[in-house]
Write a protein that holds these residues in place. Structure first.
Motif, mmCIF file in Angstrom:
data_model
loop_
_atom_site.group_PDB
_atom_site.id
_atom_site.type_symbol
_atom_site.label_atom_id
_atom_site.label_comp_id
_atom_site.label_asym_id
_atom_site.label_seq_id
_atom_site.Cartn_x
_atom_site.Cartn_y
_atom_site.Cartn_z
ATOM 1 N N GLY A 1 -7.551 -12.000 -15.256
ATOM 2 C CA GLY A 1 -8.454 -10.605 -15.318
ATOM 3 C C GLY A 1 -8.651 -10.111 -13.737
ATOM 4 O O GLY A 1 -9.287 -9.065 -13.504
ATOM 5 N N ALA A 2 -7.852 -10.915 -12.738
ATOM 6 C CA ALA A 2 -8.414 -10.205 -11.342
ATOM 7 C C ALA A 2 -7.737 -8.988 -11.171
ATOM 8 O O ALA A 2 -6.683 -8.485 -11.956
ATOM 9 N N PRO A 3 -8.187 -8.110 -10.401
ATOM 10 C CA PRO A 3 -7.777 -6.853 -10.259
ATOM 11 C C PRO A 3 -6.144 -6.958 -9.654
ATOM 12 O O PRO A 3 -6.008 -7.665 -9.002
ATOM 13 N N ALA A 4 -5.646 -5.742 -9.729
ATOM 14 C CA ALA A 4 -4.209 -5.773 -9.355
ATOM 15 C C ALA A 4 -4.008 -6.043 -7.992
ATOM 16 O O ALA A 4 -4.483 -5.591 -7.149
ATOM 17 N N GLY A 5 -3.152 -7.166 -7.515
ATOM 18 C CA GLY A 5 -2.790 -7.257 -6.262
ATOM 19 C C GLY A 5 -3.932 -8.198 -5.448
ATOM 20 O O GLY A 5 -3.881 -8.560 -4.459
ATOM 21 N N GLU A 6 -5.016 -8.520 -6.383
ATOM 22 C CA GLU A 6 -5.966 -9.214 -5.524
ATOM 23 C C GLU A 6 -5.393 -10.592 -4.821
ATOM 24 O O GLU A 6 -5.779 -10.960 -3.596
ATOM 25 N N ALA A 7 -4.469 -11.252 -5.323
ATOM 26 C CA ALA A 7 -4.053 -12.502 -4.837
ATOM 27 C C ALA A 7 -3.299 -12.243 -3.515
ATOM 28 O O ALA A 7 -3.122 -13.281 -2.971
ATOM 29 N N GLY B 1 -8.320 -3.017 4.330
ATOM 30 C CA GLY B 1 -9.063 -3.322 2.847
ATOM 31 C C GLY B 1 -9.543 -2.140 2.255
ATOM 32 O O GLY B 1 -9.546 -2.205 1.084
ATOM 33 N N GLU B 2 -9.845 -0.948 3.134
ATOM 34 C CA GLU B 2 -10.453 -0.011 2.601
ATOM 35 C C GLU B 2 -9.251 0.721 1.587
ATOM 36 O O GLU B 2 -9.404 1.280 0.712
ATOM 37 N N ALA B 3 -7.979 0.604 2.195
ATOM 38 C CA ALA B 3 -6.835 1.349 1.674
ATOM 39 C C ALA B 3 -6.524 0.907 0.445
ATOM 40 O O ALA B 3 -6.130 1.341 -0.561
ATOM 41 N N ARG B 4 -6.641 -0.609 0.478
ATOM 42 C CA ARG B 4 -6.216 -1.563 -0.770
ATOM 43 C C ARG B 4 -7.150 -1.267 -1.984
ATOM 44 O O ARG B 4 -6.909 -1.066 -3.154
ATOM 45 N N ARG B 5 -8.407 -0.992 -1.615
ATOM 46 C CA ARG B 5 -9.494 -0.769 -2.551
ATOM 47 C C ARG B 5 -9.380 0.768 -2.984
ATOM 48 O O ARG B 5 -9.247 0.813 -4.404
ATOM 49 N N LEU B 6 -9.113 1.536 -2.302
ATOM 50 C CA LEU B 6 -8.971 2.923 -2.727
ATOM 51 C C LEU B 6 -7.721 3.089 -3.759
ATOM 52 O O LEU B 6 -7.796 3.733 -4.867
ATOM 53 N N ARG C 1 0.856 -1.350 0.110
ATOM 54 C CA ARG C 1 0.020 -0.063 0.058
ATOM 55 C C ARG C 1 0.960 1.142 0.091
ATOM 56 O O ARG C 1 0.676 2.196 -0.668
ATOM 57 N N ARG C 2 1.927 1.405 0.734
ATOM 58 C CA ARG C 2 2.683 2.568 0.731
ATOM 59 C C ARG C 2 3.506 2.737 -0.433
ATOM 60 O O ARG C 2 3.794 3.531 -0.885
ATOM 61 N N PHE C 3 3.936 1.507 -1.210
ATOM 62 C CA PHE C 3 4.510 1.635 -2.452
ATOM 63 C C PHE C 3 3.436 2.370 -3.610
ATOM 64 O O PHE C 3 3.879 2.918 -4.331
ATOM 65 N N GLU C 4 2.299 1.609 -3.357
ATOM 66 C CA GLU C 4 1.308 2.184 -4.333
ATOM 67 C C GLU C 4 1.201 3.739 -4.194
ATOM 68 O O GLU C 4 0.847 4.453 -5.163
ATOM 69 N N ALA C 5 0.957 4.191 -3.105
ATOM 70 C CA ALA C 5 0.732 5.602 -2.778
ATOM 71 C C ALA C 5 1.909 6.486 -2.960
ATOM 72 O O ALA C 5 1.644 7.503 -3.615
#
Length: 240
Positions: free
Chosen positions: A232-238, A202-207, A132-136
């Motif tokens: 086709g799964a969303p990025a990072g779902e696994a 989970g909220e942070a991941r979805r956002l 999450r920190r990397f994505e941000a």
């Protein structure tokens, strides 16, 4: 061109001609760089086992054109041991960098964030929040940072509030029961090092993944598939 040895990582590589490799580097001072590693597939080449993803390198390159020629590469430390979900998370980060950065655009802050992420991935307890920190950091460095401190009308974000991101950049306060809302605690946590408790993660991941999807051009990432994720799964779902 890199005049001297520069910290770098391999993001991706593919075979080129009979004995060479085309390698995408992510370098501290030059950003993403495409290089030809001549003879790298030869049985006696020192680059054969060196030019692998996640291994810290010191590298130099030169030449004109879209692809430079790799001149030197040497190890700058041990690669993190990535298996299973940790490996998938690393591949996901590499794919984001390949898809969203452009060659020759330096991002030293993003390089530091990527380096920190790789150090955290082997630790299952730290892995998800490190992502999450990397994505941000990726969004921030590329000019798409999320508003984490104030709403569109200038009001400060408070932990007890509920908010919704509109149009990718406009944060508005909403009623607690509003659809698609995220807590102020989640937004504030993304500014710090410590993960939020419970459902806020989970909220942070979805956002973040909704924000990233706006810049991926509607094309899903491949990395969730590589270790058994749904096509086709969303990025990072696994890894969530």
């Amino acid at each position: 061109m890199s005049e001297g040895l520069e910290p770098a990582y391999v993001l991706h590589g593919r075979d080129f001609r009979e004995s060479s490799r085309i390698v995408e580097l992510f370098a501290a001072g030059h950003g993403r760089v495409g290089v030809v590693a001549r003879g790298a597939r030869g049985p006696r080449s020192p680059w054969r086992s060196l030019l692998q993803p996640f291994r810290p390198l010191l590298a130099s390159w030169g030449g004109r054109g879209e692809l430079a020629t790799l001149r030197r590469a040497e190890p700058a430390g041990a690669a993190p041991l990535l298996r299973g979900e940790a490996l998938l998370a690393g591949l996901y980060a590499n794919e984001l960098l390949l898809r969203l950065t452009v060659r020759g655009d330096p991002h030293p802050g993003l390089f530091a964030a990527y380096h920190a992420l790789l150090g955290a991935l082997p630790d299952a307890g730290r892995r998800r929040w490190a992502l999450r920190r990397f994505e941000a950091a990726l969004l921030e460095e590329l000019g798409w940072g999320l508003p984490l401190e104030r709403t569109a009308d200038g009001a400060p974000v408070v932990a007890e509030g509920r908010y919704r991101l509109e149009g990718g950049q406009r944060l508005v306060a909403v009623a607690p029961e509003a659809a698609g809302a995220v807590s102020g605690a989640t937004l504030l946590a993304l500014r710090g090092e410590e993960p939020p408790p419970g459902a806020h993660a989970g909220e942070a991941r979805r956002l973040l993944q909704q924000a990233l999807a706006r810049h991926l051009g509607g094309r899903p990432l491949r990395s969730p598939e590589l270790l058994g994720g749904r096509r086709g799964a969303p990025a990072g779902e696994a890894e969530a």
